[in-house]
Write an enzyme that holds these catalytic residues in place. Structure first.
Site, PDB file in Angstrom:
ATOM      1  CD  GLU A 130      77.618  40.661 -70.334  1.00 39.64           C
ATOM      2  OE1 GLU A 130      77.307  41.640 -71.023  1.00 39.64           O
ATOM      3  OE2 GLU A 130      78.130  39.628 -70.818  1.00 39.64           O
TER       4      GLU A 130
ATOM      5  CG  ASN B  14      74.316  42.052 -76.127  1.00 37.56           C
ATOM      6  OD1 ASN B  14      74.499  43.265 -76.236  1.00 37.56           O
ATOM      7  ND2 ASN B  14      74.370  41.418 -74.966  1.00 37.56           N
ATOM      8  CD1 TRP B  15      76.502  43.808 -82.142  1.00 38.65           C
ATOM      9  CD2 TRP B  15      76.813  45.937 -82.787  1.00 38.65           C
ATOM     10  NE1 TRP B  15      76.191  43.885 -83.473  1.00 38.65           N
ATOM     11  CE2 TRP B  15      76.368  45.180 -83.904  1.00 38.65           C
ATOM     12  CE3 TRP B  15      77.067  47.301 -82.958  1.00 38.65           C
ATOM     13  CZ2 TRP B  15      76.187  45.748 -85.167  1.00 38.65           C
ATOM     14  CZ3 TRP B  15      76.888  47.873 -84.219  1.00 38.65           C
ATOM     15  CH2 TRP B  15      76.457  47.090 -85.315  1.00 38.65           C
ATOM     16  CE  LYS B  16      78.191  40.112 -74.548  1.00 39.04           C
ATOM     17  NZ  LYS B  16      78.382  39.160 -73.491  1.00 39.04           N
TER      18      LYS B  16
ATOM     19  N   GLY C 290      80.218  34.498 -72.785  1.00 39.06           N
ATOM     20  CA  GLY C 290      81.547  35.078 -72.977  1.00 39.06           C
ATOM     21  C   GLY C 290      82.678  34.182 -72.504  1.00 39.06           C
TER      22      GLY C 290
ATOM     23  CD  GLU D 240      71.907  35.585 -73.161  1.00 41.73           C
ATOM     24  OE1 GLU D 240      72.426  35.518 -74.276  1.00 41.73           O
ATOM     25  OE2 GLU D 240      72.047  36.554 -72.411  1.00 41.73           O
TER      26      GLU D 240
ATOM     27  CG  HIS E  84      72.673  40.529 -70.953  1.00 41.14           C
ATOM     28  ND1 HIS E  84      73.872  40.324 -70.315  1.00 41.14           N
ATOM     29  CD2 HIS E  84      72.770  39.917 -72.152  1.00 41.14           C
ATOM     30  CE1 HIS E  84      74.673  39.614 -71.112  1.00 41.14           C
ATOM     31  NE2 HIS E  84      74.028  39.353 -72.229  1.00 41.14           N
TER      32      HIS E  84
ATOM     33  CB  SER F  19      80.096  30.534 -75.767  1.00 37.25           C
ATOM     34  OG  SER F  19      80.676  31.272 -74.708  1.00 37.25           O
TER      35      SER F  19
ATOM     36  N   GLY G 187      76.646  37.206 -78.459  1.00 35.27           N
ATOM     37  CA  GLY G 187      77.451  38.331 -77.999  1.00 35.27           C
ATOM     38  C   GLY G 187      78.703  38.481 -78.839  1.00 35.27           C
ATOM     39  N   GLY G 188      79.800  37.910 -78.357  1.00 39.19           N
ATOM     40  CA  GLY G 188      81.112  38.080 -78.996  1.00 39.19           C
ATOM     41  C   GLY G 188      81.093  37.847 -80.507  1.00 39.19           C
TER      42      GLY G 188
HETATM   43  C1  PEP Z   1      75.268  37.671 -74.652  1.00 44.30           C
HETATM   44  O1  PEP Z   1      75.844  38.740 -74.556  1.00 44.30           O
HETATM   45  O2  PEP Z   1      74.041  37.614 -74.503  1.00 44.30           O
HETATM   46  C2  PEP Z   1      76.052  36.473 -74.951  1.00 44.30           C
HETATM   47  C3  PEP Z   1      75.433  35.327 -75.043  1.00 44.30           C
HETATM   48  O3  PEP Z   1      77.396  36.639 -75.129  1.00 44.30           O
HETATM   49  P1  PEP Z   1      78.418  35.565 -75.782  1.00 44.30           P
HETATM   50  O4  PEP Z   1      77.790  35.084 -77.075  1.00 44.30           O
HETATM   51  O5  PEP Z   1      79.668  36.316 -76.016  1.00 44.30           O
HETATM   52  O6  PEP Z   1      78.561  34.438 -74.816  1.00 44.30           O
END
Ligand code: PEP
Length: 266
Positions: free
Chosen positions: A99, A11-13, A175, A169, A97, A215, A236-237
């Protein structure tokens, strides 16, 4: 035990300009473009979907969108429909999600409408659910998961055709660098699987991929993915770094191959 199919999502957000997105996609193509198991799905921002599709089209990487609107078409300025996503090469979409739930304010009802429209359009869907830190501390994790699953899947038949993947999640892990322990994640995944069994059937629950997200990194992926009810990760990151994302994919691949040789050997 033979593992269900596993899905690693990136997930590049709200990151990557057009040039950055095509460069990242090209690097992923070089590193993991021929990996078909696990399924590897990248979720670039809307404006970069088409360009990324042209980069990955002849590889085994799959394309997804980070969101979709709940109506088919019409006067919804700024929104993006499922049909538009399909027309630019997306096969997958994320709904629910955290966010979007917590920053944009999406309710379970909105998530449900998006999910139903996406499935009926033939997109594969990743439904994200998870508790906040205060909900976990108040011992409400299972209640929150059951409530999000129940409302988000309201009226949804056992998925036929398009695939439904659940992403667990925990909000406090997204994040933040604070990953759930493998035991915490496994407990939540086992709960979700049991919930799916009650909702549909043991067979559907056993065959549904449940991803962990929060994470995930190259350093912690193997221990998380080795848990019996964890079938992939939503990253994500770390998905913005081709080398790190590739090692998460390869950790999952190694586990799938170990399972396969166990099954063949047994
Ligand atoms: C996500 O965006 O779904 C996520 C899990 O982000 P991160 O890996 O950065 O925690």
């Amino acid at each position: 035990m033979s593992r269900r199919s596993a899905v690693i999502g990136g997930n590049w957000k709200m990151n990557t300009t057009l040039a950055e997105a095509t460069e990242l996609a090209a690097e992923l193509t070089t590193r993991i473009g021929s990996v078909g198991h696990p399924d590897v799905v990248i979720f670039p921002p809307f404006p970069n979907l088409h360009a990324v599709d042209t980069v990955i089209r002849d590889t085994r990487l799959q394309l997804g969108a980070q969101d979709v609107f709940w109506a088919e078409k019409g006067a919804y300025t700024g929104e993006v429909s499922a049909a538009m996503l399909k027309s630019v090469g997306a096969r997958w979409v994320i709904v629910g999600h955290s966010e979007r739930r917590h920053i944009i304010g999406e309710s379970d009802e909105v998530v449900n409408a998006k999910l139903r429209l996406a499935l009926s359009t033939g997109l594969d869907v990743v439904l994200a659910v998870g508790e906040t830190e205060s909900q976990r501390e108040a011992n409400e994790t299972q209640y929150v998961l059951a409530s999000q699953l129940g409302r988000s899947l309201d009226g949804v038949d056992k998925p036929a055709g398009a695939r439904l993947v659940i992403a667990y999640e925990p909000v406090w892990a997204i994040g933040t660098g604070r990953t759930a322990t493998p035991e915490q994640a496994q407990a939540a995944h086992a709960f979700i699987r049991a919930w799916l069994g009650d909702r549909w059937s043991y067979e559907v629950a056993a065959g549904t991929s449940i991803q962990y997200g929060g994470s995930v990194s190259a350093a912690n992926a193997f221990d998380l993915l080795a848990q019996p009810d964890i079938d992939g990760a939503l990253v994500g990151g770390a998905s913005l770094k081709a080398e790190e994302f590739a090692s998460i994919v390869m950790a999952q691949r190694e586990l799938l191959e170990n399972d396969r040789s166990d099954t063949i050997g047994s």
